[in-house]
Write a protein that holds these residues in place. Structure first.
Motif, mmCIF file in Angstrom:
data_model
loop_
_atom_site.group_PDB
_atom_site.id
_atom_site.type_symbol
_atom_site.label_atom_id
_atom_site.label_comp_id
_atom_site.label_asym_id
_atom_site.label_seq_id
_atom_site.Cartn_x
_atom_site.Cartn_y
_atom_site.Cartn_z
ATOM 1 N N ARG A 1 -9.259 4.359 -3.147
ATOM 2 C CA ARG A 1 -9.713 4.156 -1.769
ATOM 3 C C ARG A 1 -9.048 5.188 -0.873
ATOM 4 N NH1 ARG A 1 -11.273 -1.670 -0.334
ATOM 5 N NH2 ARG A 1 -10.852 -0.906 1.741
ATOM 6 N N THR B 1 -1.815 10.000 -3.241
ATOM 7 C CA THR B 1 -0.607 10.089 -2.415
ATOM 8 C C THR B 1 0.145 8.764 -2.380
ATOM 9 O OG1 THR B 1 -1.885 9.515 -0.441
ATOM 10 C CG2 THR B 1 -1.564 11.880 -0.927
ATOM 11 N N HIS B 2 -0.554 7.672 -2.563
ATOM 12 C CA HIS B 2 0.059 6.351 -2.490
ATOM 13 C C HIS B 2 -0.492 5.468 -3.596
ATOM 14 C CE1 HIS B 2 0.357 7.956 1.610
ATOM 15 N NE2 HIS B 2 1.378 7.156 1.812
ATOM 16 N N VAL B 3 0.323 4.590 -4.090
ATOM 17 C CA VAL B 3 -0.121 3.620 -5.101
ATOM 18 C C VAL B 3 0.332 2.245 -4.652
ATOM 19 C CG1 VAL B 3 -0.186 3.065 -7.534
ATOM 20 C CG2 VAL B 3 0.454 5.370 -6.830
ATOM 21 N N ALA B 4 -0.588 1.305 -4.700
ATOM 22 C CA ALA B 4 -0.234 -0.074 -4.319
ATOM 23 C C ALA B 4 -0.859 -1.021 -5.324
ATOM 24 C CB ALA B 4 -0.746 -0.385 -2.909
ATOM 25 N N VAL B 5 -0.219 -2.161 -5.473
ATOM 26 C CA VAL B 5 -0.745 -3.170 -6.389
ATOM 27 C C VAL B 5 -1.469 -4.246 -5.586
ATOM 28 C CG1 VAL B 5 1.472 -4.419 -6.431
ATOM 29 C CG2 VAL B 5 -0.177 -4.792 -8.248
ATOM 30 N N ALA B 6 -2.686 -4.548 -5.997
ATOM 31 C CA ALA B 6 -3.463 -5.570 -5.310
ATOM 32 C C ALA B 6 -2.778 -6.926 -5.471
ATOM 33 C CB ALA B 6 -4.878 -5.623 -5.885
ATOM 34 N N LEU B 7 -2.764 -7.675 -4.386
ATOM 35 C CA LEU B 7 -2.160 -8.997 -4.424
ATOM 36 C C LEU B 7 -3.238 -10.048 -4.686
ATOM 37 C CD1 LEU B 7 0.321 -8.617 -1.448
ATOM 38 C CD2 LEU B 7 0.767 -8.332 -3.891
ATOM 39 N N GLY C 1 -6.494 -13.858 -1.292
ATOM 40 C CA GLY C 1 -7.062 -13.062 -0.219
ATOM 41 C C GLY C 1 -7.921 -11.909 -0.727
ATOM 42 N N GLU C 2 -7.864 -11.658 -1.995
ATOM 43 C CA GLU C 2 -8.726 -10.596 -2.516
ATOM 44 C C GLU C 2 -10.175 -11.018 -2.454
ATOM 45 O OE1 GLU C 2 -6.092 -9.527 -6.246
ATOM 46 O OE2 GLU C 2 -7.796 -8.191 -6.016
ATOM 47 N N HIS D 1 -5.910 0.288 6.269
ATOM 48 C CA HIS D 1 -6.937 1.120 5.617
ATOM 49 C C HIS D 1 -8.269 0.383 5.685
ATOM 50 C CE1 HIS D 1 -3.932 3.934 3.935
ATOM 51 N NE2 HIS D 1 -3.192 2.861 3.731
ATOM 52 N N ASP E 1 -10.501 -2.571 5.699
ATOM 53 C CA ASP E 1 -10.329 -3.988 5.346
ATOM 54 C C ASP E 1 -9.163 -4.215 4.376
ATOM 55 O OD1 ASP E 1 -11.447 -2.842 3.137
ATOM 56 O OD2 ASP E 1 -13.120 -4.253 2.958
ATOM 57 N N LEU E 2 -8.475 -3.140 4.027
ATOM 58 C CA LEU E 2 -7.315 -3.242 3.135
ATOM 59 C C LEU E 2 -6.020 -3.072 3.929
ATOM 60 C CD1 LEU E 2 -5.873 -3.116 0.281
ATOM 61 C CD2 LEU E 2 -6.163 -0.634 0.452
ATOM 62 N N ARG F 1 -2.226 -2.242 3.373
ATOM 63 C CA ARG F 1 -1.244 -1.774 2.378
ATOM 64 C C ARG F 1 0.138 -2.024 2.963
ATOM 65 N NH1 ARG F 1 1.350 2.987 1.791
ATOM 66 N NH2 ARG F 1 -0.052 4.004 3.271
ATOM 67 N N GLU G 1 4.118 -1.945 3.140
ATOM 68 C CA GLU G 1 5.309 -1.202 2.726
ATOM 69 C C GLU G 1 6.541 -2.017 3.107
ATOM 70 O OE1 GLU G 1 5.405 2.734 4.328
ATOM 71 O OE2 GLU G 1 3.483 3.313 3.456
ATOM 72 N N ALA H 1 -9.436 -8.193 4.451
ATOM 73 C CA ALA H 1 -10.091 -8.770 3.280
ATOM 74 C C ALA H 1 -9.210 -8.651 2.041
ATOM 75 C CB ALA H 1 -11.425 -8.066 3.036
ATOM 76 N N TYR H 2 -8.381 -7.602 2.017
ATOM 77 C CA TYR H 2 -7.550 -7.329 0.847
ATOM 78 C C TYR H 2 -6.123 -7.003 1.290
ATOM 79 C CZ TYR H 2 -12.234 -6.193 -0.936
ATOM 80 O OH TYR H 2 -13.559 -6.217 -1.251
ATOM 81 N N ALA H 3 -5.189 -7.322 0.436
ATOM 82 C CA ALA H 3 -3.802 -6.926 0.682
ATOM 83 C C ALA H 3 -3.250 -6.309 -0.592
ATOM 84 C CB ALA H 3 -2.962 -8.135 1.080
ATOM 85 N N ALA H 4 -2.448 -5.274 -0.414
ATOM 86 C CA ALA H 4 -1.830 -4.608 -1.574
ATOM 87 C C ALA H 4 -0.403 -4.229 -1.203
ATOM 88 C CB ALA H 4 -2.631 -3.368 -1.968
ATOM 89 N N LEU H 5 0.462 -4.310 -2.194
ATOM 90 C CA LEU H 5 1.878 -4.014 -1.985
ATOM 91 C C LEU H 5 2.182 -2.616 -2.533
ATOM 92 C CD1 LEU H 5 4.510 -5.283 -0.942
ATOM 93 C CD2 LEU H 5 4.835 -6.279 -3.213
ATOM 94 N N ASP H 6 2.676 -1.742 -1.661
ATOM 95 C CA ASP H 6 2.933 -0.359 -2.061
ATOM 96 C C ASP H 6 4.042 -0.292 -3.108
ATOM 97 O OD1 ASP H 6 2.245 2.567 -0.827
ATOM 98 O OD2 ASP H 6 4.289 2.476 -1.639
ATOM 99 N N SER I 1 4.763 7.641 6.372
ATOM 100 C CA SER I 1 4.009 7.569 5.116
ATOM 101 C C SER I 1 2.608 8.153 5.239
ATOM 102 C CB SER I 1 3.944 6.099 4.685
ATOM 103 O OG SER I 1 2.946 5.869 3.743
ATOM 104 N N LEU I 2 1.963 7.894 6.362
ATOM 105 C CA LEU I 2 0.577 8.350 6.505
ATOM 106 C C LEU I 2 0.489 9.848 6.787
ATOM 107 C CD1 LEU I 2 -0.966 5.298 8.379
ATOM 108 C CD2 LEU I 2 -1.238 5.957 5.996
ATOM 109 N N LEU J 1 -0.486 11.328 3.561
ATOM 110 C CA LEU J 1 -1.914 11.179 3.264
ATOM 111 C C LEU J 1 -2.727 12.272 3.949
ATOM 112 C CD1 LEU J 1 -3.803 9.223 1.761
ATOM 113 C CD2 LEU J 1 -4.024 7.916 3.868
#
Lengths: 71, 287
Positions: free
Chosen positions: A25, A60-66, A69-70, B229, B231-232, B234, B236, B264-269, B277-278, B281
């Motif tokens: 993404r 540039t960045h890597v994140a793990v989906a939680l 809420g997905e 990002h 609906d995501l 991220r 930190e 809608a989505y959450a992700a842990l960097d 950080s941006l 990018l």
């Protein structure tokens, strides 16, 4: 960045022993780990290796989906 | 675009106490000052030293309020100002009315700071205050800081940077002066959570702020950024805390808390918190 970067990272992680799906993404790699990979992600060295493999493929960045809420 | 803050007066490597003495001398030379005051570590320290050196009749700390200024920091700024008996003025700024700002180019901060200083400099003139100063420090020289150019264009001075104060110096002296901000995490404006080129809107700023507040409510401490990002979200966090927050029971709560604020989505960097950080990018570098 083409989808192939995500596919390439998915393959590289599988070779590393981490079964997961990678979604791209906007330059970010979002890792969706399989159930068995959760424990591995808790290891700092494993996370560093994932990030290194992702950067080799242009992310540039890597994140793990939680989980919750997905969509 | 890269803006480098002048460092011709920088005196790195000297004792923070000695730097503070030079700062007091610098302030006495000016006689009276308007301080751009956010309630952050740097501007709080600067306002405190100005108040101690010049007295309340010769110092005015001005808060510029806008959608990109976190409400929590606003509350902290007001509370700290009251505790210090610091003369504080609050003004509304309107950077979101400027399409050059909302388009979110890599020099977005230039347009924001231009709006801010265009409001504050006339206040200083009207009140007979000799100088307008901000809390830019010597470490900021190495960052991507397009807002610094706006300050220079409006004649704003940055004594902490010019006198070689590092962030560490400022925290050290803030602690010595018993300022509540001495250990406070850095808190740049909320727009810094939105990738360059992606529009800045009031709705996105509110969503970022709500998500970060939700994580604080869950117990997150230290550096924290929710990068927006679309609906995501991220997230930190300090790298050392990844294992704690990624534990199955907690990760569900983290995701639920963040998604309840509109994502809608959450992700842990995986790398964790990185200042700027941006910028990575967008391929932006300070030097």
């Amino acid at each position: 960045m083409a989808n192939s970067a995500a596919d390439s990272l998915t393959d590289a992680l599988a070779q590393f022993g981490l079964m997961c799906r990678v979604e791209e993404r906007d330059g970010l790699a979002i890792v969706h780990p399989g159930a068995a990979s959760d424990v591995q992600l808790a290891d700092t060295g494993v996370r560093r290796q994932i990030v290194a493999l992702a950067r080799e493929r242009g992310f540039t960045h890597v994140a793990v989906a939680l989980g919750a809420g997905e969509g | 675009m890269t803006d480098i803050i002048p460092t011709h007066c920088a005196t790195p490597g000297t004792d923070p106490v000695a730097k503070e003495a030079r700062l007091a001398h610098w302030l006495r030379d000016r006689g009276s000052v308007l301080v751009g005051y956010s309630g952050g570590v740097d501007s709080t320290y600067l306002a405190c030293v100005a108040l101690r050196t010049l007295g309340p009749d010769h110092v005015l700390a001005v808060i510029g309020r806008s959608a990109s200024y976190p409400l929590e920091q606003w509350a902290t700024a007001r509370e700290t100002g009251m505790r210090l008996s610091l003369p504080v003025l609050e003004l509304d700024t309107a950077e979101l009315d400027d399409p050059r700002y909302t388009a979110n180019p890599t020099n977005r901060c230039y347009f924001c700071k231009s709006t801010l200083w265009a409001r504050l400099v006339p206040v200083a003139r009207a009140r007979g205050l000799a100088a307008v100063i901000d809390g830019t420090n010597a470490d900021d020289v190495h960052d991507h800081r397009p807002g610094a150019r706006a300050g220079r264009e409006h004649g704003v001075e940055s004594p902490l940077a010019d006198l070689g104060f590092t962030k560490s110096d400022i925290r050290d002296r803030s602690r010595a002066l018993d300022l509540p901000t001495w250990a406070q995490p850095s808190s740049p404006c909320l727009a810094s959570r939105i990738p360059y080129g992606s529009p800045v809107t009031a709705e996105r700023l509110r969503r970022v702020e709500a998500a970060e507040r939700a994580l604080r409510d869950l117990g997150v401490t230290g550096d924290l950024r929710v990068r927006d990002h679309g609906d995501l979200a991220r997230i930190e966090l300090p790298a050392a805390t990844f294992g704690h927050w990624y534990a199955p029971a907690l990760r569900q709560r983290v995701a639920a808390a963040v998604c309840a604020t509109g994502y809608a989505y959450a992700a842990l960097d995986l790398t964790g918190f990185r200042s700027g950080s941006l910028n990575v990018l967008a391929g932006v570098h300070g030097e």
